[in-house]
Design an enzyme around this catalytic site. Sequence first.
Site, PDB file in Angstrom:
ATOM      1  N   TRP A 151       0.791  -1.225   0.000  1.00 49.02           N
ATOM      2  CA  TRP A 151       0.000   0.000   0.000  1.00 49.02           C
ATOM      3  C   TRP A 151       0.824   1.277   0.000  1.00 49.02           C
ATOM      4  O   TRP A 151       0.297   2.352  -0.213  1.00 49.02           O
ATOM      5  CB  TRP A 151      -0.905   0.026   1.238  1.00 49.02           C
ATOM      6  N   ASN A 152       2.141   1.190   0.263  1.00 49.13           N
ATOM      7  CA  ASN A 152       2.883   2.454   0.434  1.00 49.13           C
ATOM      8  C   ASN A 152       3.125   3.188  -0.888  1.00 49.13           C
ATOM      9  O   ASN A 152       3.102   4.411  -0.937  1.00 49.13           O
ATOM     10  CB  ASN A 152       4.202   2.218   1.184  1.00 49.13           C
ATOM     11  N   LYS A 175      -2.454  -8.642  -7.610  1.00 50.87           N
ATOM     12  CA  LYS A 175      -3.222  -8.430  -6.392  1.00 50.87           C
ATOM     13  C   LYS A 175      -2.668  -7.161  -5.722  1.00 50.87           C
ATOM     14  O   LYS A 175      -1.651  -7.210  -5.026  1.00 50.87           O
ATOM     15  CB  LYS A 175      -3.102  -9.633  -5.463  1.00 50.87           C
ATOM     16  N   GLU A 178      -5.338  -3.991  -0.799  1.00 52.11           N
ATOM     17  CA  GLU A 178      -6.766  -3.710  -0.611  1.00 52.11           C
ATOM     18  C   GLU A 178      -6.992  -2.386   0.112  1.00 52.11           C
ATOM     19  O   GLU A 178      -8.065  -1.803   0.030  1.00 52.11           O
ATOM     20  CB  GLU A 178      -7.449  -4.850   0.156  1.00 52.11           C
ATOM     21  N   GLY A 228       6.870  -6.725  -0.181  1.00 50.45           N
ATOM     22  CA  GLY A 228       6.196  -6.774   1.112  1.00 50.45           C
ATOM     23  C   GLY A 228       7.189  -6.894   2.245  1.00 50.45           C
ATOM     24  O   GLY A 228       8.399  -6.701   2.077  1.00 50.45           O
ATOM     25  N   SER A 229       6.689  -7.223   3.409  1.00 56.09           N
ATOM     26  CA  SER A 229       7.531  -7.345   4.596  1.00 56.09           C
ATOM     27  C   SER A 229       8.302  -8.662   4.579  1.00 56.09           C
ATOM     28  O   SER A 229       7.968  -9.597   3.846  1.00 56.09           O
ATOM     29  CB  SER A 229       6.669  -7.284   5.859  1.00 56.09           C
ATOM     30  N   GLU A 250      11.036  -8.488  -3.156  1.00 54.84           N
ATOM     31  CA  GLU A 250      11.564  -7.205  -2.692  1.00 54.84           C
ATOM     32  C   GLU A 250      10.949  -6.971  -1.327  1.00 54.84           C
ATOM     33  O   GLU A 250       9.780  -6.598  -1.219  1.00 54.84           O
ATOM     34  CB  GLU A 250      11.208  -6.091  -3.689  1.00 54.84           C
ATOM     35  N   LEU A 251      11.753  -7.237  -0.289  1.00 54.30           N
ATOM     36  CA  LEU A 251      11.217  -7.260   1.068  1.00 54.30           C
ATOM     37  C   LEU A 251      11.675  -6.040   1.866  1.00 54.30           C
ATOM     38  O   LEU A 251      12.097  -5.048   1.305  1.00 54.30           O
ATOM     39  CB  LEU A 251      11.619  -8.572   1.736  1.00 54.30           C
ATOM     40  N   CYS A 284      10.397   1.681   1.703  1.00 56.65           N
ATOM     41  CA  CYS A 284      11.278   0.547   2.020  1.00 56.65           C
ATOM     42  C   CYS A 284      12.747   0.919   1.958  1.00 56.65           C
ATOM     43  O   CYS A 284      13.569   0.326   2.661  1.00 56.65           O
ATOM     44  CB  CYS A 284      10.983  -0.634   1.103  1.00 56.65           C
ATOM     45  N   GLU A 382      12.567  -2.490  11.079  1.00 61.22           N
ATOM     46  CA  GLU A 382      12.144  -1.413  10.193  1.00 61.22           C
ATOM     47  C   GLU A 382      11.018  -0.599  10.821  1.00 61.22           C
ATOM     48  O   GLU A 382       9.940  -1.125  11.098  1.00 61.22           O
ATOM     49  CB  GLU A 382      11.673  -2.023   8.869  1.00 61.22           C
ATOM     50  N   GLU A 459      14.240  -5.532  -9.393  1.00 61.93           N
ATOM     51  CA  GLU A 459      13.339  -4.909 -10.355  1.00 61.93           C
ATOM     52  C   GLU A 459      14.067  -3.724 -10.987  1.00 61.93           C
ATOM     53  O   GLU A 459      15.145  -3.338 -10.550  1.00 61.93           O
ATOM     54  CB  GLU A 459      12.046  -4.470  -9.651  1.00 61.93           C
TER      55      GLU A 459
END
Length: 482
Positions: A151-152, A175, A178, A228-229, A250-251, A284, A382, A459
């Site tokens: 979401w960020n 996805k 949400e 994500g985390s 990419e965490l 991140c 983090e 990426e």
Amino acid sequence: MTLHVHSMLIDGNEVAASDGAVVEVDDPSTGQVIATTPRATPADLERALAASARGWETWRETTAWERSAVLRRAAVLLDERTEEIAVVLTREQGKPLAEARAELQSTVEQLDWFADEARRVYGRTVASRHPDQRMQVLRQPIGPVAAFTPWNFPVLLASRKVAPALAAGCSVILKPAEEAPGAALAMATALTEAGLPPGVLNVVTGDPAQISERLIASPVIRKVSLTGSVPVGKHVLQLAAQGVKNVSMELGGHAPVLVFGDADPELAGRMCAAGKFRNAGQVCIAATRFYVQEAIEEAFVASFTAATRALSVGSGLVDGTDVGPLASSRGLARTVELVEDAVTQGATVQTGGHRLDDGPGYFYAPTVLSGVPETATIMQTEPFGPLAPIATFSTFEDALRRANGTPYGLAGYVFSEDLTTATRAAEQLEVGIVGVNSVAVSGAQVPFGGIKESGIGAENGTEGLDAYLYSKSVVTGLRRLR
């Protein structure tokens, strides 16, 4: 207030969930529900999987020049719609409008960059030791992709997966988050209107666990890409391992900043403050641990604190806002806990250190903490919020030891006017991205990824396209000429 009703995209059609279920989307600046997005059912996911399988059969046979043209047209459409989509992004995610516009322009850049890269998928011819044998290496699309984004940066991070996957010839089931799906759905609309065939890009929303488990388990999916985390990444890796699926991860990060004694402390302080509080610190690659050489600590802290106090905090829709709210009540609660823990362990609050009001919004004052011990939770995990913990170091070796002392390895930063110091620090930081005398380190042209627990693969750049291709060796025997 009228709620905006989002739709999913399945097989080229905008659809609701088959049972009508929805997830509410709220405005972080007010806490009020402003939209709904479908909660996909198992039947919806099966339709998306079937559409993605058909879409891949079509798209993989489409020429690279045609794929390039679709991406380019979508970039133009998205660019033309920046203002209207930026408002949706700000309302759902909370960031200031200026940052929302910048995110959309970076998304346009992704589509445009990979429109070029689509035509640069090169194989090679290899010399054989036998005169009647020919060897080739082909680069081909890996297949349907399940892509999961947070979401960020809800549209930029989606484009970092969708653009290279489409350029390579893969189909995608995206996805998006949400919590803030609107901008990613707008990107999907632009791609559809640009001529993307039905089924090549499907977008589903709803329960993350249900969606990830069903998509990753499907034999249709050949590739899994997640931003994500670290805990979520480890879980998704376990799911992918069951089917030996190719993965890109990419965490999380916890970027150290090394400010050496030969740096300009006032300039470094201003630059660090400008970078730290972008998107309320929910980045991140954000600078999150500041290590300053003892001789310039006082000047650096004073500069950083003054720049932080000058920031305007409020609704992202208000002109002049520098820092918006945190994206959720969960983030706000964690920010409060991290500051309380650091202060309890001896840190000093230079500015901020408190929630801004008791209203419904998720606002926290941009905060600078000095004298933060290494044992404080904020130095080990983090923070993902508007918090800047500062500690000191004495020697080069001490700085690198502490900078590399966590499981994270996404980004790191170095401030030094000495070429040798800056070069050696950049080389020895155990991260995938380094900024030297700069906090702006991301672009479509260069790889973006981490090491250690911060991820697998990268990426952006040519590496971003490589993630969606595989190498096929073709060895051909020839008849001997008479």
